[in-house]
Design a protein around this motif. Sequence first.
Motif, PDB file in Angstrom:
ATOM      1  N   TRP A   1       0.821  -1.213   0.000  1.00 37.33           N
ATOM      2  CA  TRP A   1       0.000   0.000   0.000  1.00 37.33           C
ATOM      3  C   TRP A   1       0.854   1.262   0.000  1.00 37.33           C
ATOM      4  O   TRP A   1       0.327   2.377  -0.105  1.00 37.33           O
ATOM      5  N   GLU A   2       2.174   1.099   0.104  1.00 36.63           N
ATOM      6  CA  GLU A   2       3.054   2.255   0.122  1.00 36.63           C
ATOM      7  C   GLU A   2       3.591   2.547  -1.286  1.00 36.63           C
ATOM      8  O   GLU A   2       3.759   1.623  -2.093  1.00 36.63           O
ATOM      9  N   PRO A   3       3.901   3.804  -1.574  1.00 32.79           N
ATOM     10  CA  PRO A   3       4.424   4.143  -2.891  1.00 32.79           C
ATOM     11  C   PRO A   3       5.899   3.768  -3.012  1.00 32.79           C
ATOM     12  O   PRO A   3       6.614   3.656  -2.013  1.00 32.79           O
TER      13      PRO A   3
ATOM     14  N   VAL B   1       7.422  -4.685 -10.042  1.00 29.59           N
ATOM     15  CA  VAL B   1       8.478  -5.227 -10.891  1.00 29.59           C
ATOM     16  C   VAL B   1       7.870  -6.190 -11.909  1.00 29.59           C
ATOM     17  O   VAL B   1       6.981  -6.983 -11.571  1.00 29.59           O
ATOM     18  N   THR B   2       8.371  -6.117 -13.128  1.00 30.39           N
ATOM     19  CA  THR B   2       7.887  -7.011 -14.180  1.00 30.39           C
ATOM     20  C   THR B   2       8.520  -8.383 -14.080  1.00 30.39           C
ATOM     21  O   THR B   2       7.856  -9.415 -14.200  1.00 30.39           O
ATOM     22  N   TYR B   3       9.853  -8.405 -13.875  1.00 26.13           N
ATOM     23  CA  TYR B   3      10.579  -9.681 -13.783  1.00 26.13           C
ATOM     24  C   TYR B   3      11.768  -9.483 -12.855  1.00 26.13           C
ATOM     25  O   TYR B   3      12.404  -8.428 -12.856  1.00 26.13           O
ATOM     26  N   TRP B   4      12.079 -10.524 -12.062  1.00 28.68           N
ATOM     27  CA  TRP B   4      13.202 -10.405 -11.138  1.00 28.68           C
ATOM     28  C   TRP B   4      13.907 -11.744 -10.973  1.00 28.68           C
ATOM     29  O   TRP B   4      13.319 -12.814 -11.136  1.00 28.68           O
TER      30      TRP B   4
ATOM     31  N   MET C   1      11.771  12.621 -15.319  1.00 27.91           N
ATOM     32  CA  MET C   1      12.208  12.252 -16.669  1.00 27.91           C
ATOM     33  C   MET C   1      11.214  11.320 -17.342  1.00 27.91           C
ATOM     34  O   MET C   1      11.046  11.358 -18.567  1.00 27.91           O
ATOM     35  N   ALA C   2      10.557  10.480 -16.534  1.00 28.74           N
ATOM     36  CA  ALA C   2       9.582   9.533 -17.083  1.00 28.74           C
ATOM     37  C   ALA C   2       8.205  10.158 -17.277  1.00 28.74           C
ATOM     38  O   ALA C   2       7.283   9.485 -17.758  1.00 28.74           O
TER      39      ALA C   2
ATOM     40  N   TYR D   1       5.569   3.202  -9.486  1.00 27.85           N
ATOM     41  CA  TYR D   1       5.146   4.299 -10.364  1.00 27.85           C
ATOM     42  C   TYR D   1       5.547   4.024 -11.813  1.00 27.85           C
ATOM     43  O   TYR D   1       4.766   4.253 -12.746  1.00 27.85           O
ATOM     44  N   LEU D   2       6.769   3.544 -12.014  1.00 33.07           N
ATOM     45  CA  LEU D   2       7.236   3.295 -13.381  1.00 33.07           C
ATOM     46  C   LEU D   2       6.447   2.159 -14.038  1.00 33.07           C
ATOM     47  O   LEU D   2       6.063   2.253 -15.211  1.00 33.07           O
ATOM     48  N   LYS D   3       6.199   1.104 -13.282  1.00 35.81           N
ATOM     49  CA  LYS D   3       5.433  -0.002 -13.871  1.00 35.81           C
ATOM     50  C   LYS D   3       4.007   0.435 -14.202  1.00 35.81           C
ATOM     51  O   LYS D   3       3.461   0.068 -15.258  1.00 35.81           O
ATOM     52  N   GLN D   4       3.398   1.231 -13.320  1.00 30.50           N
ATOM     53  CA  GLN D   4       2.056   1.742 -13.613  1.00 30.50           C
ATOM     54  C   GLN D   4       2.041   2.658 -14.836  1.00 30.50           C
ATOM     55  O   GLN D   4       1.006   2.803 -15.490  1.00 30.50           O
ATOM     56  N   ALA D   5       3.191   3.251 -15.143  1.00 34.89           N
ATOM     57  CA  ALA D   5       3.314   4.131 -16.314  1.00 34.89           C
ATOM     58  C   ALA D   5       3.784   3.358 -17.542  1.00 34.89           C
ATOM     59  O   ALA D   5       4.308   3.949 -18.499  1.00 34.89           O
ATOM     60  N   ASN D   6       3.619   2.027 -17.518  1.00 34.71           N
ATOM     61  CA  ASN D   6       3.919   1.148 -18.651  1.00 34.71           C
ATOM     62  C   ASN D   6       5.409   0.999 -18.932  1.00 34.71           C
ATOM     63  O   ASN D   6       5.801   0.707 -20.071  1.00 34.71           O
TER      64      ASN D   6
END
Length: 543
Positions: A102-104, A135-138, A359-360, A109-114
């Motif tokens: 629940w924390e930012p 995270v997409t992949y780790w 920047m993003a 943020y980056l994953k939510q921004a695609n």
Amino acid sequence: RDTMLLQLLLLLPLVLAKRQPGDNRPNFVFFLPDETRAEALGTYGHPITKTPHYDRLASEGTLFKQAHVLHTQCSPSRCALTTGWYLHTLGHRTQTHLIQSWEPNMFKYLKQANYTVMWWGKNDMLAVDSWNESVTYWEADVGVADGRNAFKFGEAGYWSFLHTPSKFNGKSHHNKDYLAVVKANYFMNHDPPEPFMIFLPGKGSHPPYGAPSDWYDVYDPNEIKKKAPLRPAGIKGKPRYHSLTDGIPKYRNLTYLPSETFYKINSVYLGRVSYTDWILGQLLDGIDQSGLRDRTAVFVTSDHGDFAGDYNLVEKWPGGVDDILTRVPLIARIPGGAAGHVVDTPVNQFDIMPTILEMAGVIPNHTHFAVSFLEQLKGKPGVKNRTVYSEGGYYWYNEMEPHDPTQQRGVHDPHNMYYPRYQEELSHYPDGSPRVIMARTADWKLVWRPRGVSEFYDLTKDPQELNNVYNVATYKTIRDKMEHDMLYWLTQTSDVTPLHYDPRGLPKPPKYPFGPKPPPGLDTEMLEEGEEDYEEPDQFQDL
């Protein structure tokens, strides 16, 4: 190697997403080796250490001379780095109180921004429930090959972390830090989904003080003694963890080790720094070979420093804010940014978070205290007269690592390298490692311990922090001002109010049979109409 390539080939269809037309946001590569202090790099002026790839990146981007972490242990530092919160804000003070779902955090943020967020390395940041949305992949590719303990159990030096060299050389994939970069380079060079964020949090220079066979004896301890002598031990006015009779040297049984041992520790540490530099060079070459350099930003820093033999101390300390622990390298190269630019003024490391998000094109949806330095990456000077902060130490039971149920082996097993540290933390309970706040400007450093030794340093005269002048009358005016400013800072940053607003009225109640049966004889339709028509009187609406 074939297995690794097959895994990546299977992965790519799962994450493949082409950059949309008109999407000019940069890719990011974030290199975060552990426990690397700034002054250990030739790039930052060390007279012996060779770090040509850090040099190269600095010549192509911006170097921050005075970047300081928010905490001198892994997890709290990384939590602050990606949230923009100080430790006292929401309690990310320990190694195992991590960022909740629940924390930012910056990666969420980056994953939510695609963005496709790829992570090869250690964690020490995200709680279990935070991974899928951040995270997409780790993969847990983290580690540097080293040998065995250089001492037998029971010998002075057993708990010094000094190891023998590894039987593997630096190019072996037994070095998982290097393997992580190999995987990242393969990803970038095989039509990656864009935009992406690649995060590489490696072991870096973290103890044990061992290294691959070809990096162990790179630097001669005698040359270090001549050109970069270690800070002396047993300095008066230092906090208890410095004490030869009641601090780290006592609990780790280091008090009677010869100086040659500490210089060997330092030489191996510097070898690890240069090995990390070599890995960075492999990463930079991979970016160039991918053809993505012109649209990829590179950020390089560390989560904290290391004593590495200075003061006859090793590793770090949870309540320590010595410059060799808080000051880390920070170099960034961005598309269209300045080259060879140097920022002399202090920054807090968590300033990376809003910089990357700006920047993003992402506006963070939470209150935070970090400050973007994007303008500095374009060539502007730093912010004058800025004070940066770091925190640490414990007071409450659940903060102390020896009470953490996941770290009990270090409490009960004397063979464990953290056994003496936990014994020291439990000493003088609850002040084995008392809470601390550091406030640092370009010229002055205040270290406030309400239940321990406080410190004050005139950094212009004493850059190595050898003379604590906290109780010297001639410094009282500036010390009092910094303490007043610290109180103001604590007041202004003591909590974070959410950016969303909640209605103050009651929601409609559940209807029978999901709520109590209404008394007989009530006009329920009239009551419902009354609920809909009711408005707060004007005189109460603004309260």
